[in-house]
Design a protein around this motif. Structure first.
Motif, PDB file in Angstrom:
ATOM      1  N   ILE A 172     -48.419 -24.650  18.888  1.00 39.33           N
ATOM      2  CA  ILE A 172     -49.000 -24.575  20.430  1.00 39.33           C
ATOM      3  C   ILE A 172     -48.898 -25.945  20.972  1.00 39.33           C
ATOM      4  CG2 ILE A 172     -51.161 -24.283  21.787  1.00 39.33           C
ATOM      5  CD1 ILE A 172     -50.232 -21.727  21.130  1.00 39.33           C
ATOM      6  N   SER A 173     -49.495 -26.983  20.193  1.00 38.18           N
ATOM      7  CA  SER A 173     -49.760 -28.310  20.706  1.00 38.18           C
ATOM      8  C   SER A 173     -48.489 -28.973  20.910  1.00 38.18           C
ATOM      9  CB  SER A 173     -50.380 -29.215  19.707  1.00 38.18           C
ATOM     10  OG  SER A 173     -51.652 -28.577  19.548  1.00 38.18           O
ATOM     11  N   MET A 174     -47.284 -28.732  19.948  1.00 37.00           N
ATOM     12  CA  MET A 174     -45.764 -29.298  19.956  1.00 37.00           C
ATOM     13  C   MET A 174     -45.393 -28.970  21.294  1.00 37.00           C
ATOM     14  SD  MET A 174     -44.501 -28.616  16.294  1.00 37.00           S
ATOM     15  CE  MET A 174     -45.022 -29.787  14.990  1.00 37.00           C
ATOM     16  N   ALA A 175     -45.550 -27.451  21.676  1.00 37.66           N
ATOM     17  CA  ALA A 175     -45.072 -27.258  22.781  1.00 37.66           C
ATOM     18  C   ALA A 175     -45.577 -27.760  24.342  1.00 37.66           C
ATOM     19  CB  ALA A 175     -44.874 -25.754  23.003  1.00 37.66           C
ATOM     20  N   ALA A 217     -55.374  -6.426  26.435  1.00 40.74           N
ATOM     21  CA  ALA A 217     -54.724  -7.791  26.094  1.00 40.74           C
ATOM     22  C   ALA A 217     -55.517  -8.807  25.917  1.00 40.74           C
ATOM     23  CB  ALA A 217     -53.721  -7.762  27.034  1.00 40.74           C
ATOM     24  N   LEU A 218     -55.536  -9.693  24.998  1.00 44.24           N
ATOM     25  CA  LEU A 218     -56.692 -10.512  24.431  1.00 44.24           C
ATOM     26  C   LEU A 218     -56.340 -11.815  25.025  1.00 44.24           C
ATOM     27  CD1 LEU A 218     -57.763  -8.787  20.908  1.00 44.24           C
ATOM     28  CD2 LEU A 218     -58.654  -8.534  23.314  1.00 44.24           C
ATOM     29  N   SER A 219     -55.012 -12.075  25.209  1.00 49.88           N
ATOM     30  CA  SER A 219     -54.623 -13.462  25.409  1.00 49.88           C
ATOM     31  C   SER A 219     -53.410 -13.757  26.258  1.00 49.88           C
ATOM     32  CB  SER A 219     -53.968 -13.996  23.945  1.00 49.88           C
ATOM     33  OG  SER A 219     -53.978 -15.336  23.811  1.00 49.88           O
ATOM     34  N   GLU A 220     -53.360 -14.767  26.682  1.00 48.70           N
ATOM     35  CA  GLU A 220     -52.097 -15.103  27.795  1.00 48.70           C
ATOM     36  C   GLU A 220     -51.535 -16.756  27.542  1.00 48.70           C
ATOM     37  OE1 GLU A 220     -56.253 -15.251  29.051  1.00 48.70           O
ATOM     38  OE2 GLU A 220     -55.618 -16.772  27.605  1.00 48.70           O
ATOM     39  N   THR A 221     -50.788 -17.194  28.426  1.00 48.44           N
ATOM     40  CA  THR A 221     -50.140 -18.417  28.229  1.00 48.44           C
ATOM     41  C   THR A 221     -50.571 -19.231  29.432  1.00 48.44           C
ATOM     42  OG1 THR A 221     -48.344 -19.944  27.738  1.00 48.44           O
ATOM     43  CG2 THR A 221     -48.096 -17.929  29.147  1.00 48.44           C
ATOM     44  N   PHE A 222     -50.951 -20.539  29.109  1.00 44.14           N
ATOM     45  CA  PHE A 222     -51.035 -21.468  30.287  1.00 44.14           C
ATOM     46  C   PHE A 222     -49.676 -22.498  30.381  1.00 44.14           C
ATOM     47  CE2 PHE A 222     -55.544 -20.251  29.516  1.00 44.14           C
ATOM     48  CZ  PHE A 222     -56.075 -19.914  30.812  1.00 44.14           C
ATOM     49  N   ARG A 223     -49.378 -22.737  31.405  1.00 47.11           N
ATOM     50  CA  ARG A 223     -48.069 -23.499  31.549  1.00 47.11           C
ATOM     51  C   ARG A 223     -48.613 -24.554  32.796  1.00 47.11           C
ATOM     52  NH1 ARG A 223     -43.782 -20.942  28.858  1.00 47.11           N
ATOM     53  NH2 ARG A 223     -44.734 -19.687  27.280  1.00 47.11           N
ATOM     54  N   GLN A 224     -47.705 -25.700  32.537  1.00 44.92           N
ATOM     55  CA  GLN A 224     -47.703 -26.778  33.528  1.00 44.92           C
ATOM     56  C   GLN A 224     -47.126 -26.570  34.585  1.00 44.92           C
ATOM     57  OE1 GLN A 224     -49.859 -29.876  33.314  1.00 44.92           O
ATOM     58  NE2 GLN A 224     -49.004 -29.703  35.411  1.00 44.92           N
ATOM     59  N   GLY A 225     -47.346 -26.709  35.800  1.00 43.73           N
ATOM     60  CA  GLY A 225     -46.511 -26.690  37.056  1.00 43.73           C
ATOM     61  C   GLY A 225     -45.831 -28.006  37.106  1.00 43.73           C
ATOM     62  N   THR A 226     -44.636 -27.866  37.858  1.00 40.26           N
ATOM     63  CA  THR A 226     -43.937 -29.099  38.147  1.00 40.26           C
ATOM     64  C   THR A 226     -43.164 -29.027  39.376  1.00 40.26           C
ATOM     65  OG1 THR A 226     -42.166 -28.516  36.960  1.00 40.26           O
ATOM     66  CG2 THR A 226     -43.538 -29.713  35.705  1.00 40.26           C
ATOM     67  N   MET A 249     -52.196 -25.584  37.335  1.00 32.91           N
ATOM     68  CA  MET A 249     -52.011 -25.209  35.919  1.00 32.91           C
ATOM     69  C   MET A 249     -51.650 -23.290  36.211  1.00 32.91           C
ATOM     70  SD  MET A 249     -55.357 -24.578  33.742  1.00 32.91           S
ATOM     71  CE  MET A 249     -55.641 -26.192  33.117  1.00 32.91           C
ATOM     72  N   ILE A 250     -50.713 -23.067  35.395  1.00 34.20           N
ATOM     73  CA  ILE A 250     -50.346 -21.773  35.629  1.00 34.20           C
ATOM     74  C   ILE A 250     -50.598 -20.783  34.439  1.00 34.20           C
ATOM     75  CG2 ILE A 250     -47.931 -20.264  36.419  1.00 34.20           C
ATOM     76  CD1 ILE A 250     -46.747 -22.739  36.824  1.00 34.20           C
ATOM     77  N   GLN A 251     -51.271 -19.824  34.907  1.00 35.66           N
ATOM     78  CA  GLN A 251     -51.866 -18.682  34.022  1.00 35.66           C
ATOM     79  C   GLN A 251     -51.365 -17.435  34.182  1.00 35.66           C
ATOM     80  OE1 GLN A 251     -56.132 -18.302  34.072  1.00 35.66           O
ATOM     81  NE2 GLN A 251     -56.028 -16.682  32.554  1.00 35.66           N
ATOM     82  N   THR A 252     -50.444 -16.988  32.979  1.00 35.88           N
ATOM     83  CA  THR A 252     -50.103 -15.595  33.091  1.00 35.88           C
ATOM     84  C   THR A 252     -51.430 -14.608  32.860  1.00 35.88           C
ATOM     85  OG1 THR A 252     -49.703 -15.521  30.789  1.00 35.88           O
ATOM     86  CG2 THR A 252     -47.922 -15.917  32.188  1.00 35.88           C
ATOM     87  N   PRO A 303     -43.287 -26.005  30.088  1.00 33.66           N
ATOM     88  CA  PRO A 303     -44.086 -26.561  28.866  1.00 33.66           C
ATOM     89  C   PRO A 303     -45.312 -25.947  28.948  1.00 33.66           C
ATOM     90  CG  PRO A 303     -43.541 -28.261  30.380  1.00 33.66           C
ATOM     91  CD  PRO A 303     -42.682 -27.233  31.008  1.00 33.66           C
ATOM     92  N   ARG A 304     -46.079 -25.764  27.873  1.00 33.26           N
ATOM     93  CA  ARG A 304     -47.480 -25.194  27.709  1.00 33.26           C
ATOM     94  C   ARG A 304     -48.260 -26.515  28.432  1.00 33.26           C
ATOM     95  NH1 ARG A 304     -46.971 -23.393  22.554  1.00 33.26           N
ATOM     96  NH2 ARG A 304     -47.031 -20.950  22.732  1.00 33.26           N
ATOM     97  N   HIS A 305     -49.181 -25.974  28.867  1.00 39.04           N
ATOM     98  CA  HIS A 305     -50.260 -27.005  29.649  1.00 39.04           C
ATOM     99  C   HIS A 305     -50.959 -27.863  28.474  1.00 39.04           C
ATOM    100  CE1 HIS A 305     -53.494 -28.485  32.155  1.00 39.04           C
ATOM    101  NE2 HIS A 305     -52.627 -28.171  32.982  1.00 39.04           N
ATOM    102  N   PRO A 306     -50.710 -29.263  28.776  1.00 37.98           N
ATOM    103  CA  PRO A 306     -51.409 -30.090  27.939  1.00 37.98           C
ATOM    104  C   PRO A 306     -53.021 -29.881  27.596  1.00 37.98           C
ATOM    105  CG  PRO A 306     -50.958 -31.169  29.892  1.00 37.98           C
ATOM    106  CD  PRO A 306     -50.349 -29.706  30.050  1.00 37.98           C
ATOM    107  N   MET A 307     -53.482 -29.064  28.230  1.00 33.25           N
ATOM    108  CA  MET A 307     -55.006 -28.717  28.098  1.00 33.25           C
ATOM    109  C   MET A 307     -55.064 -28.021  26.693  1.00 33.25           C
ATOM    110  SD  MET A 307     -57.257 -25.774  29.895  1.00 33.25           S
ATOM    111  CE  MET A 307     -56.147 -24.692  28.987  1.00 33.25           C
ATOM    112  N   PHE A 308     -54.097 -27.570  26.266  1.00 30.47           N
ATOM    113  CA  PHE A 308     -54.039 -26.597  25.044  1.00 30.47           C
ATOM    114  C   PHE A 308     -54.235 -27.558  23.678  1.00 30.47           C
ATOM    115  CE2 PHE A 308     -52.238 -22.619  26.869  1.00 30.47           C
ATOM    116  CZ  PHE A 308     -53.021 -21.885  25.921  1.00 30.47           C
TER     117      PHE A 308
END
Ligand code: HEM
Length: 582
Positions: free
Chosen positions: A172-175, A431-440, A458-461, A153-158
């Motif tokens: 973004i927020s839904m994910a 490349a201007l952007s990336e994704t942040f995901r929640q580690g579990t 917090m995982i960042q590509t 899942p995306r990191h809740p910080m988003f």
């Protein structure tokens, strides 16, 4: 008790309020500090494990296989901040932090002296700037596992960060909260962004891009001479905003010719409030000024969007063409199939939130990429010539008839393979952007027989880093659009999962194809008719700047700011008309 109340009565209200606020602040501060210490301890614990084996006295047999490459050295007081600060010291003050990540990975041997190659994931402690340990993903295989193999899942910080702009009901927020809600809405919105619908929207796209190219041509000097200096970004940002509003909702804003209008202005007012979840940013959100900015501008945006949504709810049908029309039609089919879709308050809020996010996510990224593309193309005479040759071949020798050709045969845009490769190569280098995901606890990276835990991280590509790796991209610093045209098996052919400016998997950018078409069209309607001169020296002179100019990697055109960032000085430029064939 009575005595206590009696005394309390005599205490002035301001002292009571002050005491209450102080207690709140102190407990809040104490909680944050406790969080910081926990993070520092966790990182210490992780780094005390031998990266190529288990910690000596660790009983858990699973840990024998687990690896946690923590950057060294790590300070208990400041975490990894001193390393990042040192890496940034040689950069200009306004340089984008992405350059620090680039250097960190380029100099990995300094921070991981015992390793033979750069670790596929790197553990960092940047508290209080990040509320959790961060894992930087530096390998294509690890990115694949995170976003495609076992999408996290995306990191809740988003969601927290986007609240002032979208109130948290966008894709973004839904994910961040519910993958199934994200999936439902993604399926409703996908048709509007499909190749088919975008090709059908070609007349609208052409109309807007032609205004852009006319404005550039108007800026050329007379008699084939250079015109005055102007900044390209100020034109591209209006172009991309106009396009998204039209494609999403059929709303014609005329930002390019008579902006800034209220919608653009209101979104621009809330964008600076979209920030990471840190101690001071939380404090900022308590201020009345923050609340007022959010509510005033939120109302302006709602007033601008609502009538179009209501129109769409009345008229979607066979001639549905905007993203919202198509989503409503789909919703109608999915929900009941009879009557029209009921615009409940919740549905309206969600649609508004989604559109605000399209406007937010799609305008700056695309506008910046148009700037970077023009900047890269104009460095290489051979690239410009190859582009012109392709446009002549596919769209006819007369550039003034290209719009007519594309209007009648919009699928021709797919034949512009070299032009598309030029945009892809630009996105590789910028490349201007990336994704942040929640580690579990249930998700570890598994690479080459080693396991890398992600719990409470917090995982960042890092596409910028990935796109410069020599093992994935031969001659990584060269601008070689051919990479994207050579067949599989060729040395230059992109490695699997290595090109990720739009990220990959079920949450990849929904606007990828729209952005690509916009940028390709910008090249089609400029490179044959105009010459560009990106003139920072002239810009310095115009603004009476003295002192040595700033460079990054030997270039004046570098990325500044935070987040998506911006090209230095918004790309100062002069243009002149090229001679057209007789
Ligand atoms: C060059 C331009 C663009 C770049 C580099 C870019 C990049 C990205 C990236 C990296 C993501 C994150 C994916 C993830 O978290 O896995 C994303 C998501 C997204 N982008 Fe873009 N984007 C661009 C243009 C656009 C445009 C034009 C639009 C829409 C009009 C758009 C709308 C979105 C949306 C809605 C998401 C969230 C998708 C989801 O959660 O399903 N983007 N974009």
């Amino acid at each position: 008790m009575d005595i206590a109340f009696g005394r309390l009565k005599d205490v002035p209200v301001w002292i009571l309020t002050g005491t209450f606020v102080s207690v709140l602040l102190v407990s809040w501060f104490a909680r944050s500090l406790h969080r910081g210490i926990t993070i520092r301890r966790k990182i210490r614990q992780l780094s005390s494990r031998n990266i190529t084996g288990k910690k000596n006295n660790e009983p858990d047999h699973h840990n024998a296989l687990r690896f946690t490459p923590v950057m060294q050295p790590h300070s208990f007081i400041l975490g990894h901040l001193p390393i990042l600060k040192a890496l940034g010291n040689s950069l200009p003050k306004d340089a984008h932090p992405g350059y620090i990540s680039e250097r960190l990975v380029a100099e990995w041997k300094t921070y991981f002296p015992k390793e033979d190659s750069c670790p596929p994931v790197i553990y960092l402690d940047l508290w209080p700037f990040f509320p959790q340990p961060i894992i930087y993903v530096t390998s294509a295989e690890a990115c694949y596992q995170l976003t495609q193999g076992n999408p996290q899942p995306r990191h809740p910080m988003f969601r927290w960060a986007l609240t002032p702009a979208t109130e948290g009901k966008d894709l973004i927020s839904m994910a961040c909260t519910s993958m199934s809600t994200h999936k439902l809405w993604r399926s409703l919105l996908n048709p509007g962004f499909s190749s088919r619908n975008l090709i059908a929207s070609m007349p609208v796209l052409l109309e807007e891009v032609l205004i852009f190219s006319k404005m550039l041509k108007d800026a050329a000097g007379s008699g084939g001479n250079w015109g005055d200096l102007f900044t390209v970004y100020d034109k591209t940002i209006r172009l991309t905003f106009d396009i998204i509003a039209r494609v999403a909702l059929g709303l014609r804003l005329h930002e390019q010719t008579s902006g800034p209008g209220p919608l653009f202005q209101a979104l621009s007012n809330v964008i600076p409030l979209v920030k990471m979840d840190t101690l001071w940013n939380r404090a900022e959100r308590l201020l009345p000024k923050y609340r007022k900015t959010v509510s005033t501008n939120g109302k302006v945006m709602r007033d601008a969007l609502l009538p179009q949504i209501e129109r769409s709810a009345q008229s979607y049908g066979d001639d549905a063409d905007t993203i919202v029309d198509l989503a409503l039609r789909d919703l109608h089919v999915k929900s009941n199939g009879g009557g029209t879709v009921q615009l409940t308050p919740d549905l309206v809020d969600t649609i508004i939130s989604q559109i605000k996010f399209f406007l937010f996510a799609g305008h700056n990224t695309t506008a910046q990429t148009i700037c970077w593309t023009l900047y890269e193309v104009n460095k290489y005479e051979n690239v410009k010539e190859a582009l012109r040759a392709e446009h002549n071949e596919v769209l006819g020798a007369n550039p003034l008839r290209a719009a007519e050709t594309l209007r009648s045969q919009p699928y021709k845009i797919k034949e512009l393979r070299y032009t598309s490769a030029v945009v892809k190569e630009t996105l590789r280098l910028h490349a201007l952007s990336e994704t942040f995901r929640q580690g579990t606890a249930s998700f570890d990276f598994e690479i080459d027989g080693k396991s890398f835990p992600t719990e409470d991280c917090m995982i960042q590509t890092n596409p910028i880093i990935l796109h410069l790796r020599e093992d994935l991209w031969p001659r990584p610093l060269e601008f070689l659009p051919e990479r994207f045209m050579v067949p599989d098996g060729h040395a230059l052919h992109p490695a699997k999962n290595a090109w990720r400016p739009f990220e990959m998997g079920s949450m990849r950018c929904i606007g990828e194809e729209l952005a690509m078409i916009e940028i390709v069209l910008c090249l089609v309607f400029t490179v044959r008719e105009l010459e560009f001169d990106f003139d920072w020296a002239g810009w310095d002179k115009l603004h009476d700047r003295s002192g040595p100019p700033d460079y990054v990697n030997g270039r004046r055109g570098y990325r500044c700011g935070d987040g998506v960032g911006h090209i230095k000085d918004n790309l100062p430029c002069r243009v002149k008309q090229r001679k057209l064939p007789a």
